[in-house]
Design a protein around this motif. Structure first.
Motif, PDB file in Angstrom:
ATOM      1  N   PHE A 192     -22.389 -41.879  23.313  1.00 19.14           N
ATOM      2  CA  PHE A 192     -23.010 -41.929  24.641  1.00 19.14           C
ATOM      3  C   PHE A 192     -24.153 -42.928  24.543  1.00 19.14           C
ATOM      4  N   TYR A 193     -24.219 -43.859  25.505  1.00 21.60           N
ATOM      5  CA  TYR A 193     -25.187 -44.930  25.346  1.00 21.60           C
ATOM      6  C   TYR A 193     -25.763 -45.354  26.685  1.00 21.60           C
ATOM      7  N   LEU A 194     -26.898 -46.039  26.595  1.00 15.68           N
ATOM      8  CA  LEU A 194     -27.530 -46.611  27.767  1.00 15.68           C
ATOM      9  C   LEU A 194     -26.807 -47.891  28.161  1.00 15.68           C
ATOM     10  N   PRO A 195     -27.028 -48.396  29.376  1.00 14.37           N
ATOM     11  CA  PRO A 195     -26.327 -49.615  29.805  1.00 14.37           C
ATOM     12  C   PRO A 195     -26.550 -50.773  28.849  1.00 14.37           C
ATOM     13  N   ALA A 233     -38.771 -47.955  31.895  1.00 15.34           N
ATOM     14  CA  ALA A 233     -37.675 -47.029  32.144  1.00 15.34           C
ATOM     15  C   ALA A 233     -38.167 -45.800  32.893  1.00 15.34           C
ATOM     16  N   PRO A 234     -37.285 -45.127  33.615  1.00 18.46           N
ATOM     17  CA  PRO A 234     -37.672 -43.857  34.231  1.00 18.46           C
ATOM     18  C   PRO A 234     -37.934 -42.825  33.142  1.00 18.46           C
ATOM     19  N   PRO A 235     -38.710 -41.780  33.414  1.00 16.86           N
ATOM     20  CA  PRO A 235     -39.055 -40.801  32.374  1.00 16.86           C
ATOM     21  C   PRO A 235     -37.839 -40.139  31.743  1.00 16.86           C
ATOM     22  N   THR A 236     -36.807 -39.895  32.530  1.00 15.92           N
ATOM     23  CA  THR A 236     -35.568 -39.296  32.012  1.00 15.92           C
ATOM     24  C   THR A 236     -34.381 -40.064  32.546  1.00 15.92           C
ATOM     25  N   ASN A 237     -33.337 -40.139  31.728  1.00 17.04           N
ATOM     26  CA  ASN A 237     -32.113 -40.830  32.121  1.00 17.04           C
ATOM     27  C   ASN A 237     -30.953 -39.869  31.907  1.00 17.04           C
ATOM     28  N   PHE A 238     -30.355 -39.403  32.997  1.00 18.18           N
ATOM     29  CA  PHE A 238     -29.252 -38.455  32.932  1.00 18.18           C
ATOM     30  C   PHE A 238     -27.937 -39.219  32.921  1.00 18.18           C
ATOM     31  N   VAL A 239     -27.182 -39.115  31.823  1.00 17.93           N
ATOM     32  CA  VAL A 239     -25.920 -39.836  31.691  1.00 17.93           C
ATOM     33  C   VAL A 239     -24.893 -39.241  32.648  1.00 17.93           C
ATOM     34  N   ASP A 240     -24.251 -40.097  33.440  1.00 20.32           N
ATOM     35  CA  ASP A 240     -23.211 -39.661  34.362  1.00 20.32           C
ATOM     36  C   ASP A 240     -21.910 -39.496  33.579  1.00 20.32           C
ATOM     37  N   LEU A 241     -21.613 -38.276  33.168  1.00 19.94           N
ATOM     38  CA  LEU A 241     -20.445 -38.031  32.320  1.00 19.94           C
ATOM     39  C   LEU A 241     -19.129 -38.268  33.046  1.00 19.94           C
ATOM     40  N   THR A 242     -19.157 -38.349  34.367  1.00 16.65           N
ATOM     41  CA  THR A 242     -17.917 -38.591  35.121  1.00 16.65           C
ATOM     42  C   THR A 242     -17.516 -40.058  35.090  1.00 16.65           C
ATOM     43  N   SER A 243     -18.414 -40.928  34.641  1.00 19.47           N
ATOM     44  CA  SER A 243     -18.127 -42.358  34.607  1.00 19.47           C
ATOM     45  C   SER A 243     -17.505 -42.747  33.265  1.00 19.47           C
ATOM     46  N   ASP A 244     -16.460 -43.579  33.320  1.00 22.71           N
ATOM     47  CA  ASP A 244     -15.821 -44.060  32.081  1.00 22.71           C
ATOM     48  C   ASP A 244     -16.761 -44.946  31.276  1.00 22.71           C
ATOM     49  N   ASP A 245     -17.771 -45.535  31.945  1.00 26.88           N
ATOM     50  CA  ASP A 245     -18.701 -46.430  31.261  1.00 26.88           C
ATOM     51  C   ASP A 245     -19.806 -45.674  30.527  1.00 26.88           C
ATOM     52  N   SER A 246     -19.852 -44.352  30.662  1.00 30.34           N
ATOM     53  CA  SER A 246     -20.949 -43.599  30.066  1.00 30.34           C
ATOM     54  C   SER A 246     -20.695 -43.246  28.610  1.00 30.34           C
ATOM     55  N   TYR A 247     -19.450 -43.351  28.153  1.00 33.86           N
ATOM     56  CA  TYR A 247     -19.141 -42.973  26.772  1.00 33.86           C
ATOM     57  C   TYR A 247     -18.075 -43.898  26.205  1.00 33.86           C
ATOM     58  N   HIS A 248     -17.968 -43.886  24.870  1.00 41.41           N
ATOM     59  CA  HIS A 248     -16.936 -44.665  24.185  1.00 41.41           C
ATOM     60  C   HIS A 248     -16.306 -43.803  23.098  1.00 41.41           C
ATOM     61  N   GLY A 255     -17.920 -31.764  36.155  1.00 41.99           N
ATOM     62  CA  GLY A 255     -18.631 -32.959  35.701  1.00 41.99           C
ATOM     63  C   GLY A 255     -18.880 -33.011  34.210  1.00 41.99           C
ATOM     64  N   SER A 256     -18.443 -31.991  33.454  1.00 39.35           N
ATOM     65  CA  SER A 256     -18.619 -31.982  32.006  1.00 39.35           C
ATOM     66  C   SER A 256     -17.431 -32.650  31.323  1.00 39.35           C
ATOM     67  N   PRO A 304      -9.564 -42.665  19.357  1.00 44.11           N
ATOM     68  CA  PRO A 304      -8.614 -42.073  20.287  1.00 44.11           C
ATOM     69  C   PRO A 304      -7.495 -41.284  19.599  1.00 44.11           C
ATOM     70  N   ASP A 305      -7.172 -41.666  18.343  1.00 42.62           N
ATOM     71  CA  ASP A 305      -6.112 -40.948  17.635  1.00 42.62           C
ATOM     72  C   ASP A 305      -6.624 -39.657  16.986  1.00 42.62           C
ATOM     73  N   GLY A 306      -7.943 -39.462  16.968  1.00 43.44           N
ATOM     74  CA  GLY A 306      -8.497 -38.267  16.340  1.00 43.44           C
ATOM     75  C   GLY A 306      -9.367 -37.440  17.257  1.00 43.44           C
ATOM     76  N   ALA A 307      -9.517 -37.899  18.507  1.00 38.97           N
ATOM     77  CA  ALA A 307     -10.332 -37.155  19.471  1.00 38.97           C
ATOM     78  C   ALA A 307      -9.797 -37.416  20.869  1.00 38.97           C
ATOM     79  N   THR A 308      -9.574 -36.362  21.630  1.00 37.96           N
ATOM     80  CA  THR A 308      -9.147 -36.500  23.016  1.00 37.96           C
ATOM     81  C   THR A 308     -10.276 -36.051  23.930  1.00 37.96           C
ATOM     82  N   VAL A 309     -10.447 -36.764  25.057  1.00 32.76           N
ATOM     83  CA  VAL A 309     -11.521 -36.479  25.998  1.00 32.76           C
ATOM     84  C   VAL A 309     -10.915 -36.038  27.321  1.00 32.76           C
ATOM     85  N   THR A 310     -11.372 -34.889  27.829  1.00 35.21           N
ATOM     86  CA  THR A 310     -10.904 -34.358  29.111  1.00 35.21           C
ATOM     87  C   THR A 310     -12.083 -34.226  30.056  1.00 35.21           C
ATOM     88  N   LYS A 311     -11.931 -34.774  31.276  1.00 31.02           N
ATOM     89  CA  LYS A 311     -12.973 -34.642  32.294  1.00 31.02           C
ATOM     90  C   LYS A 311     -12.734 -33.355  33.073  1.00 31.02           C
TER      91      LYS A 311
END
Length: 458
Positions: A241-244, A196-211, A226-227, A215-222
């Motif tokens: 937030f997870y790795l691929p 793996a690369p030394p650091t992995n910066f999660v792309d928060l703008t991607s829908d695949d970066s988080y789960h 980029g935050s 949904p009924d108890g937490a809302t997510v706003t982009k």
């Protein structure tokens, strides 16, 4: 004549039965519409070698359609599937199960199967053989006046050992969530070929970066910068937030994850993962999620930007981190929510990375120009234009025109020809992919062209 009448009656009765049968089958076929869509009980199944899992049709569309299906595996050496939908893991790898409706071959569903190495079974200590009891010797005949032989005393039975006292249970925290089975630590993968690369910066703008688990108890706003802003309104709501999903190459590398954030309304908890994280609501493995929560609410409320570093825990048998969860252990409502704005999530191969280690890489700037691009043209006039960059090598170019005043000859070459077709304004843009060193970046350049009618000759 009587026989003829009876024969005609028999034929009439047979015809009536045949008509009734055809009519009945027609009614049945109308009552069972074609299956258009199949939804299975699992989209992804992760098994260890030797384990099985039964697939079931959860629902079909339309609801009255038949649920009868066939199953087929594309890699039977890795995973097989029976006619009843029972998957059996054969060896490590990935396979795909195709589910097809028996009533409509166009209605299909697929289930991805991941087979992992079976855990080594602990050696069971050999059971000590129970010593054989010598038979009681037969009594000798009493000789004359000799004293009878003394009877050998039966050895005393060993005292039964006292049972070990039951350990006293630690008092659970007040904010403990619904009771769940604690997963056993996940064994470490073998050393991967690709590191793996030394650091992995999660792309928060991607829908695949988080789960978002709740949904009924937490809302997510982009946000535009980029935050992500997460607003928790229910207790135990969580975001991951997870790795691929193909992150086995990272498994033995990452030792910490850093969270940069601001928040208000209260403190939050966190958890680390050491196996495949929860994706789309399904758990990896045989229920062994490998999640290690910390109830200390260390994500403390902070109006100013704060960075926390969470190192690998002793529970992570693989000595790694593959995912981070932020959860709300507090009783909250829409009237008193807890809000956190997540600026960065960074995985690192160091247990204690410095702030410099956590800085995102600076993208190289690309200076793009469109050479020979005119600002004005006359109807029917043409112009050759070329895209160029000051640094790096152009790997591809894509031209686009906004408006109908001009056309382009080729849309995927470094050089193209503009033709003015009618009076008006047009915007010509080109998007290039440029390789600079070992990095590849994209950039876009746009020019505006005014097309005029040619002056009439006197």
């Amino acid at each position: 004549m009587k026989k003829n009448i009876m024969r005609k009656a028999a034929w009439a009765m047979a015809g009536a039965l045949m008509f009734t049968s055809v009519l009945g089958s027609s009614v049945v076929s109308q009552a069972a519409p074609k299956t258009k869509k199949i939804v299975m009980n699992k989209k992804k199944v992760t098994l260890k070698v030797g384990k099985t899992f039964k697939l079931k049709v959860k629902k079909v569309t339309p609801a009255k359609a038949s649920k009868a299906v066939t199953y087929k595996s594309n890699k039977t050496k890795i995973a097989t599937v029976s006619k009843k939908g029972v998957i059996k893991a054969k060896k490590v790898g990935k396979a795909k199960i195709t589910v097809v409706s028996k009533k409509n071959k166009k209605a299909k569903a697929t289930v991805n199967v991941v087979v992992k190495k079976a855990s080594a079974k602990p050696k069971v200590p050999a059971v000590t053989a129970v010593p054989t009891v010598n038979p009681t010797p037969a009594a000798s005949a009493a000789p004359g006046t000799s004293a009878p032989p003394s009877v050998t005393q039966t050895p005393d039975t060993s005292a039964t050992p006292a049972p070990t006292s039951t350990p006293v249970m630690t008092k659970p925290p007040k904010t403990q969530p619904p009771k769940t089975t604690t997963p056993s630590p996940t064994p470490k993968y073998e050393e991967p070929d690709e590191t793996a690369p030394p650091t992995n910066f999660v792309d928060l703008t991607s829908d695949d970066s988080y789960h978002n688990e709740s949904p009924d108890g937490a809302t997510v706003t982009k946000n535009e910068d980029g935050s992500l802003t997460v607003t928790f309104t229910k207790q135990w709501a969580a975001i991951n937030f997870y790795l691929p999903d193909n992150a086995q190459i990272y498994y033995s590398a990452y030792k910490s994850v850093a969270l940069t954030y601001t928040s208000k309304g209260g403190n939050l908890g966190h958890a680390l993962y050491d196996v495949d994280t929860i994706v789309g609501g399904s758990q990896a493995g045989d229920g062994e999620v490998g999640k290690h929560p910390d109830w200390g609410q260390k994500v403390v409320e902070s109006a100013e930007e704060n960075t926390l570093i969470f190192p690998v825990t002793s529970e992570c048998a693989g000595g790694c981190i593959r995912g981070l969860q932020v959860f709300n252990p507090n009783e909250t409502t829409e009237d008193n929510p807890i809000e956190i704005t997540i600026k960065a999530v960074v995985f690192s191969i160091k247990e204690n990375p410095s702030l410099d280690d956590l800085k995102p890489p600076v993208k190289p700037s690309i200076d793009v120009s469109i050479e020979s691009a005119p600002t004005e043209m006359a109807v029917s006039e043409t112009s050759d234009i070329t895209v160029a960059v000051k640094e790096g090598t152009i790997e591809s170019a894509k031209w686009e025109v906004e408006g109908d005043a001009v056309t382009i000859e080729k849309d995927n070459e470094l050089k193209t020809v503009l033709t003015a077709v009618k009076a008006g304004e047009a915007k010509v843009s080109v998007t290039v992919t440029v390789k600079i060193g070992d990095k590849t970046e994209t950039a876009t350049k746009t020019v505006t062209i005014q097309v005029n009618n040619p002056a009439k000759k006197e």
